[in-house]
Design an enzyme around this catalytic site. Structure first.
Site, PDB file in Angstrom:
ATOM      1  N   SER A 234      -9.114  14.015  23.043  1.00 16.45           N
ATOM      2  CA  SER A 234      -7.918  13.345  22.521  1.00 16.45           C
ATOM      3  C   SER A 234      -6.709  14.250  22.655  1.00 16.45           C
ATOM      4  O   SER A 234      -6.814  15.476  22.518  1.00 16.45           O
ATOM      5  CB  SER A 234      -8.156  13.032  21.041  1.00 16.45           C
ATOM      6  OG  SER A 234      -6.948  12.622  20.431  1.00 16.45           O
TER       7      SER A 234
ATOM      8  N   TYR B 252     -10.776  16.097  12.397  1.00 14.73           N
ATOM      9  CA  TYR B 252     -11.121  15.272  13.565  1.00 14.73           C
ATOM     10  C   TYR B 252     -10.676  15.965  14.856  1.00 14.73           C
ATOM     11  O   TYR B 252     -11.449  16.128  15.798  1.00 14.73           O
ATOM     12  CB  TYR B 252     -10.471  13.884  13.456  1.00 14.73           C
ATOM     13  CG  TYR B 252     -10.469  13.126  14.757  1.00 14.73           C
ATOM     14  CD1 TYR B 252     -11.659  12.681  15.328  1.00 14.73           C
ATOM     15  CD2 TYR B 252      -9.274  12.880  15.450  1.00 14.73           C
ATOM     16  CE1 TYR B 252     -11.662  12.013  16.542  1.00 14.73           C
ATOM     17  CE2 TYR B 252      -9.269  12.206  16.663  1.00 14.73           C
ATOM     18  CZ  TYR B 252     -10.465  11.775  17.201  1.00 14.73           C
ATOM     19  OH  TYR B 252     -10.475  11.117  18.413  1.00 14.73           O
TER      20      TYR B 252
ATOM     21  N   LYS C 292     -12.802  17.731  18.243  1.00 17.14           N
ATOM     22  CA  LYS C 292     -12.583  17.483  19.684  1.00 17.14           C
ATOM     23  C   LYS C 292     -12.351  18.813  20.417  1.00 17.14           C
ATOM     24  O   LYS C 292     -12.891  19.032  21.505  1.00 17.14           O
ATOM     25  CB  LYS C 292     -11.401  16.541  19.883  1.00 17.14           C
ATOM     26  CG  LYS C 292     -11.656  15.108  19.425  1.00 17.14           C
ATOM     27  CD  LYS C 292     -12.723  14.437  20.267  1.00 17.14           C
ATOM     28  CE  LYS C 292     -13.085  13.059  19.771  1.00 17.14           C
ATOM     29  NZ  LYS C 292     -14.259  12.486  20.444  1.00 17.14           N
TER      30      LYS C 292
HETATM   31  P1  NAD Z   1     -15.279   3.399  18.452  1.00 15.77           P
HETATM   32  O1  NAD Z   1     -15.537   3.793  17.054  1.00 15.77           O
HETATM   33  O2  NAD Z   1     -14.946   1.971  18.730  1.00 15.77           O
HETATM   34  O3  NAD Z   1     -16.514   3.810  19.382  1.00 15.77           O
HETATM   35  C1  NAD Z   1     -17.345   4.907  19.090  1.00 15.77           C
HETATM   36  C2  NAD Z   1     -18.777   4.435  19.213  1.00 15.77           C
HETATM   37  O4  NAD Z   1     -19.650   5.524  18.913  1.00 15.77           O
HETATM   38  C3  NAD Z   1     -19.112   3.305  18.235  1.00 15.77           C
HETATM   39  O5  NAD Z   1     -19.764   2.278  18.942  1.00 15.77           O
HETATM   40  C4  NAD Z   1     -20.030   3.967  17.222  1.00 15.77           C
HETATM   41  O6  NAD Z   1     -20.956   3.049  16.652  1.00 15.77           O
HETATM   42  C5  NAD Z   1     -20.673   5.056  18.049  1.00 15.77           C
HETATM   43  N1  NAD Z   1     -21.132   6.231  17.298  1.00 15.77           N
HETATM   44  C6  NAD Z   1     -20.440   6.959  16.391  1.00 15.77           C
HETATM   45  N2  NAD Z   1     -21.206   7.945  15.907  1.00 15.77           N
HETATM   46  C7  NAD Z   1     -22.406   7.858  16.537  1.00 15.77           C
HETATM   47  C8  NAD Z   1     -23.615   8.579  16.454  1.00 15.77           C
HETATM   48  N3  NAD Z   1     -23.767   9.606  15.606  1.00 15.77           N
HETATM   49  N4  NAD Z   1     -24.646   8.220  17.258  1.00 15.77           N
HETATM   50  C9  NAD Z   1     -24.532   7.162  18.112  1.00 15.77           C
HETATM   51  N5  NAD Z   1     -23.417   6.421  18.208  1.00 15.77           N
HETATM   52  C10 NAD Z   1     -22.366   6.767  17.426  1.00 15.77           C
HETATM   53  O7  NAD Z   1     -14.126   4.342  19.011  1.00 15.77           O
HETATM   54  P2  NAD Z   1     -13.334   4.286  20.369  1.00 15.77           P
HETATM   55  O8  NAD Z   1     -11.921   4.007  20.033  1.00 15.77           O
HETATM   56  O9  NAD Z   1     -14.029   3.462  21.357  1.00 15.77           O
HETATM   57  O10 NAD Z   1     -13.405   5.824  20.771  1.00 15.77           O
HETATM   58  C11 NAD Z   1     -14.391   6.344  21.639  1.00 15.77           C
HETATM   59  C12 NAD Z   1     -14.238   7.844  21.721  1.00 15.77           C
HETATM   60  O11 NAD Z   1     -12.910   8.148  22.138  1.00 15.77           O
HETATM   61  C13 NAD Z   1     -14.437   8.574  20.386  1.00 15.77           C
HETATM   62  O12 NAD Z   1     -15.115   9.772  20.637  1.00 15.77           O
HETATM   63  C14 NAD Z   1     -13.018   8.848  19.928  1.00 15.77           C
HETATM   64  O13 NAD Z   1     -12.938   9.976  19.112  1.00 15.77           O
HETATM   65  C15 NAD Z   1     -12.299   9.065  21.246  1.00 15.77           C
HETATM   66  N6  NAD Z   1     -10.864   8.785  21.171  1.00 15.77           N
HETATM   67  C16 NAD Z   1     -10.432   7.584  20.718  1.00 15.77           C
HETATM   68  C17 NAD Z   1      -9.068   7.331  20.605  1.00 15.77           C
HETATM   69  C18 NAD Z   1      -8.567   6.018  20.077  1.00 15.77           C
HETATM   70  O14 NAD Z   1      -7.415   5.952  19.657  1.00 15.77           O
HETATM   71  N7  NAD Z   1      -9.340   4.943  20.080  1.00 15.77           N
HETATM   72  C19 NAD Z   1      -8.142   8.337  20.968  1.00 15.77           C
HETATM   73  C20 NAD Z   1      -8.624   9.551  21.460  1.00 15.77           C
HETATM   74  C21 NAD Z   1      -9.991   9.767  21.554  1.00 15.77           C
HETATM   75  C1  UD1 Z   2      -3.236   8.907  15.235  1.00 19.61           C
HETATM   76  C2  UD1 Z   2      -3.918  10.152  14.732  1.00 19.61           C
HETATM   77  C3  UD1 Z   2      -4.373  10.955  15.940  1.00 19.61           C
HETATM   78  C4  UD1 Z   2      -5.265  10.102  16.853  1.00 19.61           C
HETATM   79  C5  UD1 Z   2      -4.482   8.861  17.267  1.00 19.61           C
HETATM   80  C6  UD1 Z   2      -5.266   7.929  18.152  1.00 19.61           C
HETATM   81  C7  UD1 Z   2      -2.873  10.654  12.575  1.00 19.61           C
HETATM   82  C8  UD1 Z   2      -1.955  11.591  11.821  1.00 19.61           C
HETATM   83  N1  UD1 Z   2      -3.002  10.907  13.904  1.00 19.61           N
HETATM   84  O1  UD1 Z   2      -2.149   9.311  15.995  1.00 19.61           O
HETATM   85  O2  UD1 Z   2      -5.075  12.095  15.526  1.00 19.61           O
HETATM   86  O3  UD1 Z   2      -5.636  10.827  18.012  1.00 19.61           O
HETATM   87  O4  UD1 Z   2      -4.088   8.154  16.085  1.00 19.61           O
HETATM   88  O5  UD1 Z   2      -6.365   7.391  17.455  1.00 19.61           O
HETATM   89  O6  UD1 Z   2      -3.469   9.753  11.997  1.00 19.61           O
HETATM   90  N2  UD1 Z   2       2.742   3.886  12.462  1.00 19.61           N
HETATM   91  C9  UD1 Z   2       3.479   3.090  11.612  1.00 19.61           C
HETATM   92  N3  UD1 Z   2       2.812   2.243  10.771  1.00 19.61           N
HETATM   93  C10 UD1 Z   2       1.434   2.136  10.767  1.00 19.61           C
HETATM   94  C11 UD1 Z   2       0.688   2.954  11.647  1.00 19.61           C
HETATM   95  C12 UD1 Z   2       1.374   3.831  12.489  1.00 19.61           C
HETATM   96  O7  UD1 Z   2       4.711   3.161  11.587  1.00 19.61           O
HETATM   97  O8  UD1 Z   2       0.888   1.353   9.981  1.00 19.61           O
HETATM   98  C13 UD1 Z   2       3.467   4.780  13.409  1.00 19.61           C
HETATM   99  C14 UD1 Z   2       3.102   6.258  13.269  1.00 19.61           C
HETATM  100  O9  UD1 Z   2       3.930   6.879  12.329  1.00 19.61           O
HETATM  101  C15 UD1 Z   2       3.335   6.747  14.715  1.00 19.61           C
HETATM  102  C16 UD1 Z   2       2.985   5.530  15.577  1.00 19.61           C
HETATM  103  O10 UD1 Z   2       3.081   4.409  14.706  1.00 19.61           O
HETATM  104  O11 UD1 Z   2       4.693   7.040  14.911  1.00 19.61           O
HETATM  105  C17 UD1 Z   2       1.587   5.586  16.153  1.00 19.61           C
HETATM  106  O12 UD1 Z   2       0.639   5.807  15.102  1.00 19.61           O
HETATM  107  P1  UD1 Z   2      -0.942   5.772  15.362  1.00 19.61           P
HETATM  108  O13 UD1 Z   2      -1.292   4.534  16.097  1.00 19.61           O
HETATM  109  O14 UD1 Z   2      -1.614   6.032  14.062  1.00 19.61           O
HETATM  110  O15 UD1 Z   2      -1.196   6.977  16.382  1.00 19.61           O
HETATM  111  P2  UD1 Z   2      -0.831   8.534  16.266  1.00 19.61           P
HETATM  112  O16 UD1 Z   2       0.112   8.791  15.172  1.00 19.61           O
HETATM  113  O17 UD1 Z   2      -0.439   8.982  17.629  1.00 19.61           O
END
Ligand code: NAD
Ligand code: UD1
Length: 344
Positions: free
Chosen positions: A124, A148, A152
């Protein structure tokens, strides 16, 4: 190619499965469904008209992982499984270290035992922490500000060490910026279990009437309109980056961290306006205090992805909002509960 996909039932996983299946890969999904519905995998089968192996298991269970990898004998692993809620990670840090870090160590050990040396890992942009300069490039210092983000950064380090110690190993650490949007069918999408933490799913739930109004966290940042700027990336583009990373890992050894973003920033107000255009009605919002831990701006330098992966994002904010709205309006309460869809 045989690809073992941890966390494949989740938001990003399901979108990636569709593209992997369309490209003809043979898959095994390993997920404990702690944050996903088995219905999502049923829909992937329906949309793709393809089948794949599915194991319900936990990456903290080293034995289960060893068995699953030994049985499937993959060429490569895509490792999505992990917990991702920043607030929860502050409250339950040990749960996050155990799930995300110990789980990843178990996975690498099971890969070693199964002779698999290729991994694509979901990292991330949160590993960068506070921006010392923008856009974030991959050489920006790593200084995550919450447990978190530290999980990562730690797993990135573990994978880099494993790559050095393992002959011919290849690892791609994909640093996602802000994944949003849904598949064009509206059949799969993001389905948060609780109150959404992230902006786009919250906006979507206000748009569909599940929540009353959006809190805009601060309008006094040093940005175009005072609200926070982020690099939102369409989940379909993000899924394509995984296929590009798999292809790269077949032609290169070593470990590379690569940003996955568009390189463009969008403010909260701009995203809300785009969503209003997509759903056709106003989204009720008010200005709330800043959220603790938030940064003003975050966006990616994309040159490394273009150079190494030959990949770049194609879809824009209107595509992101339109697809999110299709998913949200067709599935206002997310996936239906259907335990019969669960199978081993
Ligand atoms: P998600 O929660 O939808 O998917 C994660 C999946 O992993 C789920 O299906 C969950 O059931 C499974 N899981 C969690 N813990 C587990 C375990 N111990 N054993 C087996 N399965 C397990 O999340 P996502 O948004 O699809 O994210 C996928 C990956 O990308 C994650 O590692 C997350 O940290 C990373 N990531 C997500 C975002 C985002 O904003 N969505 C941003 C940056 C990184
Ligand atoms: C958040 C996480 C970050 C994670 C990322 C993607 C925090 C502090 N950071 O980041 O670690 O990698 O999500 O999953 O939680 N906002 C609003 N109202 C809301 C929600 C968000 O105004 O209800 C604003 C936030 O202030 C920000 C933008 O929207 O400016 C995006 O927020 P968000 O989607 O939570 O992502 P990140 O802040 O980038």
């Amino acid at each position: 190619m045989k690809v073992f996909v941890t966390g494949g039932a989740g938001y990003i996983g399901t979108h990636t499965l569709l593209q992997l299946l369309a490209a003809g890969h043979e898959l095994c999904v390993f997920d404990n469904f702690s944050n996903a519905s088995p219905v999502a995998l049923t829909r992937v089968r329906q949309l793709s008209n393809r089948d794949f192996a599915q194991v319900e298991g936990d990456i903290r269970d080293a034995g289960a992982l060893h068995r699953a990898l030994a049985d499937f004998a993959p060429d490569a692993v895509i490792h999505f499984a992990g917990l991702k809620a920043v607030g929860e990670s502050n409250e339950k840090p040990l749960l996050y270290y155990e799930n995300n870090v110990t789980g990843s160590v178990n996975l690498l050990a099971a890969m070693d035992a199964a002779g698999c040396r290729r991994i694509v890992f979901s990292s991330s942009a949160t590993v960068y922490g506070e921006a010392q300069y923008l856009p974030f490039d991959e050489d920006h210092p790593i200084a995550p500000t919450n447990p978190y983000g530290r999980t990562k950064a730690m797993v990135e380090g573990v994978i880099a060490d494993w790559t050095k110690a393992t002959p011919n190993a290849s690892a791609v650490l994909l640093r996602y910026f802000n994944p949003v949007g849904a598949h064009e069918s509206g059949r799969i999408g993001e389905d948060p279990r609780d109150i959404p933490n992230n902006l786009m799913p919250f906006v979507a739930q206000v748009a569909v009437g599940r929540r009353e109004k959006l809190s805009i966290f601060g309008d006094d940042y040093d940005t175009r309109d005072g609200t926070g700027e982020r690099d939102y990336i369409h989940v379909v583009d993000l899924a394509a980056a995984h296929l590009a990373a798999l292809a790269y890992s077949a032609r290169a050894t070593g470990c590379e961290a690569i940003n996955v973003g568009t390189g463009q920033s969008i403010t909260v107000k701009e995203l809300v306006a785009a969503y209003e255009a997509a759903c056709g009605h106003a989204i009720s919002a008010y200005i709330a205090p800043r959220r603790s831990g938030d940064v003003a701006s975050s966006y990616a330098a994309t040159a490394k992805a273009e150079q190494l992966l030959k990949w770049r994002a194609e879809l824009n904010v209107n595509d992101m909002c339109a697809s999110s709205w299709l998913w949200q309006s067709d599935n206002p309460n997310g996936y239906p509960i259907d335990v019969s869809a669960r199978r081993r």
